[in-house]
Scaffold this active site. Sequence first.
Site, short mmCIF file in Angstrom:
data_model
loop_
_atom_site.label_atom_id
_atom_site.label_comp_id
_atom_site.label_asym_id
_atom_site.label_seq_id
_atom_site.Cartn_x
_atom_site.Cartn_y
_atom_site.Cartn_z
CG ASP A 51 -2.23 0.72 0.99
OD1 ASP A 51 -2.33 1.50 0.01
OD2 ASP A 51 -3.17 0.52 1.78
CG ASP A 105 -8.96 2.76 -0.22
OD1 ASP A 105 -8.50 1.63 -0.47
OD2 ASP A 105 -8.27 3.66 0.28
#
Length: 634
Positions: A452, A522
């Site tokens: 990430d 997301d």
Amino acid sequence: MTIFALEQGWVLETKSAAYSFGLNKAGLLAHTYWGKKLPYPEDYPQPIDSEGWASFNGAAHLTPEEYPAYAGTSYIDPCLKATFADGVRDVVLRFESAEIREGNTPELAVHLADAYYPFKVTLHYRVHAAHDLIERWATVSNHGDTPITLERVWSAQWHLPSGDDYHLTHVTGRWLDEMHLRREPLGHGIKILESRRLTTSHHHNPWFALDHGQTNEDTGEVWFGILAWSGNWKLSAEVTDFQSTRVSLGLNDWDFAWTLNPGETLTTPPSCAGYTQDGFGGASRLLHDYIRDTILPHGKTLHKVLYNSWEATLFDVDEHSQTELAEIAAKMGVELFVMDDGWFHGRNDDTSGLGDWWPDAVKFPHGLSPLIERVNALGMDFGLWVEPEMVNANSDLYRAHSDWVIHFPTRARIEARNQMILNFARLDVQDYIIDHIDRLLVAHPITFIKWDMNRNVSEPGWQDSGTDDARQLWVRYVEGLYRVWGTLRERHPQVIWQSCSGGGGRADLGILRYADQIWVSDNTEATARLAIQEGFSQLFPANTMEAWVTDANAEALSLAFRFHVSMCGSLGIGGHLLKWREEERSEAAYWIALYKEIRPIIQLGDQYRLRSPQNHAFSAVQYMSKDRGEGVLF
């Protein structure tokens, strides 16, 4: 044979398309054709010479140069701009030689040199005939004894057939709302799409498609292209007043400078482009096959159904909480259990721990091994979340190496999401990350890593760069990132890596040479995902698209609908399983079992977008096996 050398130039042919260019009488390397494959090499047009347009636009301005440099009476957007040591600020390129290398992917190299300075440019072409794609990149080299400052060096300029009636299709968005498809008339002047964020960005992507306005999903001409780069990039789509349309792609020249010292060479990232008469769907399927066949590390490996623990436990992870979730996931048929943020040293919230990549002794007093052994005993592989490019001020790493972050010494160190960016342009930073992630993978049977990156750059300073211009940071950072990923991949080839940057902030062909999957957004709300996934599918195949079933808007959306949307890619589950009723877990097990039956068609088949969620109240997408023997319709 796919590359032909003619008297005045070259023809590059794919399965059904062709591309040609050559030298005109003025010695300029001019583009001549891009479109449907013609019967014979001699059928392609030859380079023509222009007389210019009065005194205001010289012949070079009207010539569709294959790789124009800033020089002379040409005022189009060039691919190359440089300043020599004596202050001369243009580049006059002349043809030197060319050679063809035959093979499975034939290549052509065309060598150009400045008319006065010992500065050379080589244009590289690679033909992917089966995918109807041509790959291009450039290398520039300094053969003199004084430095040359590069102010722009792009990968390619793609010329469209003469005309100014094109429509441009691209994707736009933002965090939590990526990959929205946009189509607009391309007017006179220059349309710029770019990233200045150190990553590909959530806002745009270095991909384009051009058509004449009548093309649809199934029929019509499409010229399309993409850049394989994971950092700052720029796309310049230009329509001139002489019915000339071209798209340039390459490293972003904003805040960019590169000192090319004597004997040095700089290679640009590659750009791939193609032509089809089968509409936007045909263009997508060509890219999908190309990515699966030639780019992805694990190629056509089927991706496992995963469960990610983030939404259930957030930072409050330990052996007990993860084991409890793993037992439920295994009963549902999940094949890969991924523990997300919160597992490493000192990580109790987002203010601490980043940089200290070893198990937290309080949460995991016996390390990760007992948890992984339990997950494996349940019949699942084990995966882990990491964010190695970041560091918290409250971490052992930052206390020891505060100089490792990107910053300007006279400015505040902005801590977006309470974190700063480690300077991956530094070799010591690269080695630190390689060492710590390697230790994790050596010590544990980890088969999946979610990598990430949860912020974009600010204060892009690099005080001890050791280079003549710290603005090289933009490129050297990405090169360092590739070195880290590449080294870890070589050492641990069994690991599947996923690229995540707060969702789709790093989705590109450059990172897919190391990662097999992309975390698209997301935003996991299923109705919102329909448009996001449609835009994503323009570029990337379904097996690269990680898609979770979560609890977002669960009160309004059935579990079946949420599964159907996520089954359009590489299926994952991210809901809070402890809160799911027994009947919901049973239903989930049904959909997971069905997905396992049909995933070869979805992940490896041909995708057809039948009804757009942006244009219709109901959308539809279909996947067909390569032999057309089976299909799946959503």
